[in-house]
Design a protein around this motif. Structure first.
Motif, PDB file in Angstrom:
ATOM      1  N   UNK A 146       9.622   9.496  60.338  1.00 36.29           N
ATOM      2  CA  UNK A 146      10.737  10.406  60.073  1.00 36.29           C
ATOM      3  C   UNK A 146      12.000   9.679  59.664  1.00 36.29           C
ATOM      4  N   UNK A 147      12.129   8.413  60.053  1.00 38.75           N
ATOM      5  CA  UNK A 147      13.405   7.727  59.878  1.00 38.75           C
ATOM      6  C   UNK A 147      14.393   8.300  60.879  1.00 38.75           C
ATOM      7  N   UNK A 148      15.612   8.622  60.395  1.00 34.67           N
ATOM      8  CA  UNK A 148      16.595   9.259  61.284  1.00 34.67           C
ATOM      9  C   UNK A 148      16.662  10.738  60.928  1.00 34.67           C
ATOM     10  N   UNK A 149      16.425  11.596  61.899  1.00 32.76           N
ATOM     11  CA  UNK A 149      16.457  13.033  61.639  1.00 32.76           C
ATOM     12  C   UNK A 149      17.529  13.657  62.520  1.00 32.76           C
ATOM     13  N   UNK A 150      18.494  14.355  61.916  1.00 35.81           N
ATOM     14  CA  UNK A 150      19.569  14.945  62.716  1.00 35.81           C
ATOM     15  C   UNK A 150      19.022  15.947  63.727  1.00 35.81           C
ATOM     16  N   UNK A 151      19.531  15.888  64.935  1.00 37.04           N
ATOM     17  CA  UNK A 151      19.161  16.848  65.981  1.00 37.04           C
ATOM     18  C   UNK A 151      20.380  17.755  66.154  1.00 37.04           C
ATOM     19  N   UNK A 152      20.223  19.025  65.834  1.00 40.07           N
ATOM     20  CA  UNK A 152      21.414  19.889  65.795  1.00 40.07           C
ATOM     21  C   UNK A 152      21.447  20.914  66.928  1.00 40.07           C
ATOM     22  N   UNK A 153      20.341  21.031  67.645  1.00 35.36           N
ATOM     23  CA  UNK A 153      20.318  22.036  68.718  1.00 35.36           C
ATOM     24  C   UNK A 153      19.350  21.567  69.790  1.00 35.36           C
ATOM     25  N   UNK A 154      19.726  21.727  71.034  1.00 37.60           N
ATOM     26  CA  UNK A 154      18.798  21.452  72.115  1.00 37.60           C
ATOM     27  C   UNK A 154      18.821  22.657  73.049  1.00 37.60           C
ATOM     28  N   UNK A 155      17.671  23.290  73.193  1.00 34.98           N
ATOM     29  CA  UNK A 155      17.622  24.545  73.943  1.00 34.98           C
ATOM     30  C   UNK A 155      18.610  25.518  73.320  1.00 34.98           C
ATOM     31  N   UNK A 156      19.438  26.138  74.151  1.00 36.82           N
ATOM     32  CA  UNK A 156      20.373  27.134  73.600  1.00 36.82           C
ATOM     33  C   UNK A 156      21.655  26.514  73.026  1.00 36.82           C
ATOM     34  N   UNK A 157      21.818  25.178  73.179  1.00 34.05           N
ATOM     35  CA  UNK A 157      23.104  24.554  72.822  1.00 34.05           C
ATOM     36  C   UNK A 157      23.109  23.953  71.422  1.00 34.05           C
ATOM     37  N   UNK A 158      24.106  24.305  70.628  1.00 31.96           N
ATOM     38  CA  UNK A 158      24.316  23.619  69.348  1.00 31.96           C
ATOM     39  C   UNK A 158      24.960  22.270  69.669  1.00 31.96           C
ATOM     40  N   UNK A 159      24.533  21.220  68.966  1.00 32.09           N
ATOM     41  CA  UNK A 159      25.149  19.906  69.171  1.00 32.09           C
ATOM     42  C   UNK A 159      26.228  19.738  68.107  1.00 32.09           C
ATOM     43  N   UNK A 160      27.449  19.416  68.554  1.00 35.53           N
ATOM     44  CA  UNK A 160      28.585  19.325  67.626  1.00 35.53           C
ATOM     45  C   UNK A 160      28.751  20.668  66.920  1.00 35.53           C
ATOM     46  N   UNK A 161      28.786  20.592  65.574  1.00 33.00           N
ATOM     47  CA  UNK A 161      28.945  21.838  64.815  1.00 33.00           C
ATOM     48  C   UNK A 161      27.602  22.475  64.470  1.00 33.00           C
ATOM     49  N   UNK A 162      26.536  21.912  65.039  1.00 31.84           N
ATOM     50  CA  UNK A 162      25.219  22.476  64.758  1.00 31.84           C
ATOM     51  C   UNK A 162      24.721  22.101  63.380  1.00 31.84           C
TER      52      UNK A 162
END
Ligand SMILES: Cc1ncc(COP(=O)(O)O)c(C=O)c1O
Length: 280
Positions: free
Chosen positions: A240-256
């Motif tokens: 995959x290389x680096x893949x942005x993670x934008x949400x974990x469970x119900x929480x958006x990370x940063x601006x999602x």
């Protein structure tokens, strides 16, 4: 398989091979670009550590076996999996002496991850089971991936792309087949190996890149709450290389959405793999 070239749909290994019956073996998944394996030495070193821990004699010619396959197939862009099992043996769990390990080199097209995953980012659920950092196989890339399979099925049911494992103390460990990074107030944080994470080759490259960019980076315990409150996060793996993670469970990370630090490191990583260049 053991130096013989076999059709992908033909019979490959004995039904009594301990890799099949007991997941008794280890493997590496590598990225081939321009006919060469990225960080081959690091992959072989990690495999050797796993085989030593399992007490499986390391076949001496693994590098040559890989080279033979790459040459025979004129592989340019591919994914290459090297599997070493303890070999075939009769019933019972106790290994018998003098079994010849089975060596499998499998070349496949590199999986195409949807552009969406890189552009919009990955959504992860939190697995209901834990990564056991005290397991005897913790940190080794052994053949047992059943927990990862179950966690992925669970993630899919939750509408997520991947699942994050916590360790038995409830700290973030890693995803089903990638390491985890979070960007917290300008510092890159990745869980330490003591949280049960695999010593990822891509993880190590990201730590190198961070050092070259002068980006503070630490291995430290990461709580789910820290991750949910992070400015950015991403997952790392060979394919995959680096893949942005934008949400974990119900929480958006940063601006999602994928953030600038992730993009910069992801570009530099691709630069290293594809162009063989040093980051700017
Ligand atoms: C459990 C697990 N963690 C992390 C990784 C990432 O490791 P690497 O960057 O060496 O591919 C993998 C790779 O398959 C993995 O299976």
């Amino acid at each position: 398989v053991n130096g013989r070239r076999l059709s992908p749909d033909g019979p490959h290994i004995s039904g009594s091979d301990r890799g099949l019956t007991l997941a008794d073996g280890a493997f590496e998944t590598m990225r081939v670009h321009g006919g060469r394996v990225f960080r081959l030495d690091a992959h072989l070193a990690r495999l050797t550590r796993a085989l030593d821990a399992l007490g499986i004699t390391r076949p001496t010619d693994l590098g040559a076996a890989i080279l033979d396959v790459l040459t025979a197939e004129s592989a340019d862009e591919a994914s290459l999996r090297l599997t070493v099992t303890r070999g075939p043996s009769g019933a019972g769990v106790m290994p018998v002496p003098n079994v010849q390990p089975t060596v499998i080199v499998a070349l496949n097209p590199r999986p195409q991850f949807s552009a969406d995953m890189h552009e919009a980012g990955i959504r992860a659920s939190v697995a209901s089971g834990r990564r056991n950092e005290r397991a005897m196989t913790a940190g080794l890339k052994t053949l047992g991936y059943t927990d990862a399979v179950l966690a992925l099925l669970e993630a899919r049911r939750a509408g997520a792309h991947d699942a994050l494992f916590l360790d038995t103390d409830g700290h973030c460990s890693e995803a089903t087949s990638s390491n985890l990074f979070a960007c917290l107030e300008g510092t890159l944080v990745t869980p330490p190996l003591s949280c049960g994470a695999l010593p990822g080759i891509t993880r190590a490259v990201v730590l190198e890149l961070a050092a070259r960019f002068g980006l503070p980076a630490v291995e430290r315990v990461l709580e789910l709450g820290d991750l949910a409150g992070a400015d950015e996060a991403f997952l790392t793996s060979t394919l995959r290389g680096l893949a942005p993670l934008v949400r974990v469970g119900p929480h958006a990370i940063g601006r999602g959405e994928p953030g600038p630090v992730t993009r910069r490191l992801a570009d530099a990583y691709i630069g290293l793999v594809v162009r063989g260049t040093e980051p700017r």
